[in-house]
Enzyme design. Structure first.
Site, mmCIF file in Angstrom:
data_model
loop_
_atom_site.group_PDB
_atom_site.id
_atom_site.type_symbol
_atom_site.label_atom_id
_atom_site.label_comp_id
_atom_site.label_asym_id
_atom_site.label_seq_id
_atom_site.Cartn_x
_atom_site.Cartn_y
_atom_site.Cartn_z
ATOM 1 N N GLY A 18 0.785 -1.245 0.000
ATOM 2 C CA GLY A 18 0.000 0.000 0.000
ATOM 3 C C GLY A 18 0.809 1.284 0.000
ATOM 4 O O GLY A 18 0.309 2.321 0.423
ATOM 5 N N ASN A 20 1.735 3.005 -2.624
ATOM 6 C CA ASN A 20 1.103 3.918 -3.597
ATOM 7 C C ASN A 20 -0.191 4.497 -3.035
ATOM 8 O O ASN A 20 -0.495 5.669 -3.234
ATOM 9 C CB ASN A 20 0.844 3.194 -4.919
ATOM 10 C CG ASN A 20 2.082 3.179 -5.807
ATOM 11 O OD1 ASN A 20 2.502 4.210 -6.302
ATOM 12 N ND2 ASN A 20 2.678 2.007 -5.976
ATOM 13 N N LYS A 71 -17.001 -13.869 -9.944
ATOM 14 C CA LYS A 71 -16.263 -12.600 -9.938
ATOM 15 C C LYS A 71 -17.243 -11.429 -10.040
ATOM 16 O O LYS A 71 -17.060 -10.389 -9.410
ATOM 17 C CB LYS A 71 -15.303 -12.597 -11.133
ATOM 18 C CG LYS A 71 -14.276 -11.518 -11.057
ATOM 19 C CD LYS A 71 -13.200 -11.743 -12.092
ATOM 20 C CE LYS A 71 -12.101 -10.731 -11.930
ATOM 21 N NZ LYS A 71 -10.985 -10.972 -12.811
ATOM 22 N N ARG A 97 -5.439 -8.139 -9.048
ATOM 23 C CA ARG A 97 -6.463 -8.918 -9.745
ATOM 24 C C ARG A 97 -6.900 -8.157 -10.987
ATOM 25 O O ARG A 97 -6.885 -6.932 -10.989
ATOM 26 C CB ARG A 97 -7.713 -9.090 -8.872
ATOM 27 C CG ARG A 97 -7.577 -10.156 -7.880
ATOM 28 C CD ARG A 97 -8.743 -10.176 -6.918
ATOM 29 N NE ARG A 97 -8.331 -10.956 -5.788
ATOM 30 C CZ ARG A 97 -8.379 -12.271 -5.746
ATOM 31 N NH1 ARG A 97 -8.929 -12.951 -6.727
ATOM 32 N NH2 ARG A 97 -7.915 -12.929 -4.700
ATOM 33 N N ASN A 113 -4.778 2.964 -12.795
ATOM 34 C CA ASN A 113 -3.828 1.946 -12.348
ATOM 35 C C ASN A 113 -2.408 2.498 -12.406
ATOM 36 O O ASN A 113 -2.090 3.325 -13.251
ATOM 37 C CB ASN A 113 -3.928 0.716 -13.267
ATOM 38 C CG ASN A 113 -3.110 -0.452 -12.771
ATOM 39 O OD1 ASN A 113 -3.067 -0.728 -11.569
ATOM 40 N ND2 ASN A 113 -2.456 -1.154 -13.674
ATOM 41 N N HIS A 115 1.432 1.072 -12.882
ATOM 42 C CA HIS A 115 2.101 -0.154 -13.330
ATOM 43 C C HIS A 115 3.613 0.086 -13.410
ATOM 44 O O HIS A 115 4.051 1.111 -13.943
ATOM 45 C CB HIS A 115 1.559 -0.580 -14.696
ATOM 46 C CG HIS A 115 2.118 -1.888 -15.142
ATOM 47 N ND1 HIS A 115 1.681 -3.098 -14.635
ATOM 48 C CD2 HIS A 115 3.124 -2.175 -16.007
ATOM 49 C CE1 HIS A 115 2.386 -4.075 -15.187
ATOM 50 N NE2 HIS A 115 3.266 -3.552 -16.015
HETATM 51 C C1 GAR Z 1 3.810 -1.392 -7.238
HETATM 52 O O1 GAR Z 1 5.109 -1.518 -7.754
HETATM 53 C C2 GAR Z 1 2.791 -1.355 -8.351
HETATM 54 O O2 GAR Z 1 3.224 -0.649 -9.481
HETATM 55 C C3 GAR Z 1 2.646 -2.822 -8.663
HETATM 56 O O3 GAR Z 1 2.636 -3.439 -7.397
HETATM 57 C C4 GAR Z 1 3.408 -2.662 -6.485
HETATM 58 C C5 GAR Z 1 2.539 -2.361 -5.288
HETATM 59 O O4 GAR Z 1 3.270 -1.661 -4.318
HETATM 60 N N1 GAR Z 1 1.449 -3.094 -9.403
HETATM 61 C C6 GAR Z 1 1.376 -3.981 -10.377
HETATM 62 O O5 GAR Z 1 2.304 -4.690 -10.697
HETATM 63 C C7 GAR Z 1 0.013 -4.074 -11.036
HETATM 64 N N2 GAR Z 1 0.109 -4.835 -12.242
HETATM 65 P P1 GAR Z 1 2.510 -0.875 -3.167
HETATM 66 O O6 GAR Z 1 1.514 -1.867 -2.555
HETATM 67 O O7 GAR Z 1 3.576 -0.496 -2.205
HETATM 68 O O8 GAR Z 1 1.822 0.304 -3.779
#
Ligand code: GAR
Length: 206
Positions: A18, A20, A71, A97, A113, A115
């Protein structure tokens, strides 16, 4: 000056740490992003994001995907909670997901999102590892609206990062993460300030 009524409500989806979520939520609470925090929904009961939400005073809930027959039913439950908070935008902040058409249509061009790659390269899971394995010299991060594909929606912001010879997946992921926080905060701020327009695949920033 925006008053409370014209402020957008931003809710969150997360599966894990979490960071982000926290980066955006911090800026909302400090008033840097003119928005109201909605609710954080996690699909994992032990997501560290819950603790961060509690510290920030943001409501959160665990919704167990396994508790639903389909879902679609699971996502109906998510929509119910997001709607209860009058959510304008949903930030998928490390939500692992794939969302189905139901929720994507319900919040068309309102789910953002983050990424960890320069899309359209390295879609899906473990994007940082995919970049190392492929041997690219530059990778980065991308914010985009979620559409029906996996990591294919209209791109809002991107930032490039050099891949160094000595990088491991961890050192690279750490550097990318710092930039993720910056472009995600900037994207949500632009959205909440009404500065983003989506024209087909193209995101126009005014
Ligand atoms: C982040 O690096 C995000 O970009 C990635 O998961 C991590 C979550 O970190 N998301 C993906 O790969 C989605 N396809 P966080 O929980 O510390 O934000």
């Amino acid at each position: 000056m925006l008053n409370k009524k014209t402020k957008k409500t931003v809710s969150f989806l997360a599966s894990g740490r979490g960071s982000n979520f926290k980066a955006v939520a911090d800026k909302i609470i400090s008033g840097n992003i003119k928005a109201t925090p909605g609710i954080l929904i996690c699909d994992k009961p032990d997501a560290a994001a819950f603790e961060k939400a509690a510290k920030l005073g943001i409501d959160s809930i665990f919704i167990d995907p396994k508790a639903f027959a389909s879902k679609a039913d699971y996502e109906k439950e998510m929509i119910k909670h997001f709607d209860r908070y009058k959510t304008d935008y949903i930030v998928a902040a490390g939500y692992m997901r794939i969302l189905s058409d139901e929720i994507i249509q319900h919040y068309k061009n309102r789910i953002i999102n983050i990424h960890p790659s320069l899309l359209p390269a390295f879609q899906g899971r473990d994007a940082q590892n995919q970049a190392i394995e492929y041997g690219v010299k530059i990778t980065g991060c991308t914010t985009h609206f979620i559409d029906e594909g996996t990591d294919t929606g209209p791109i809002i912001l991107q930032r490039a990062i050099n891949v160094n010879k000595k990088d491991t997946v961890h050192t690279l992921a750490d550097r990318i993460l710092k930039e993720e926080h910056k472009i995600l905060v900037k994207s949500i701020k632009l959205l909440c300030d009404g500065k983003i327009e989506v024209r087909g695949r193209h995101v126009i920033i005014h």
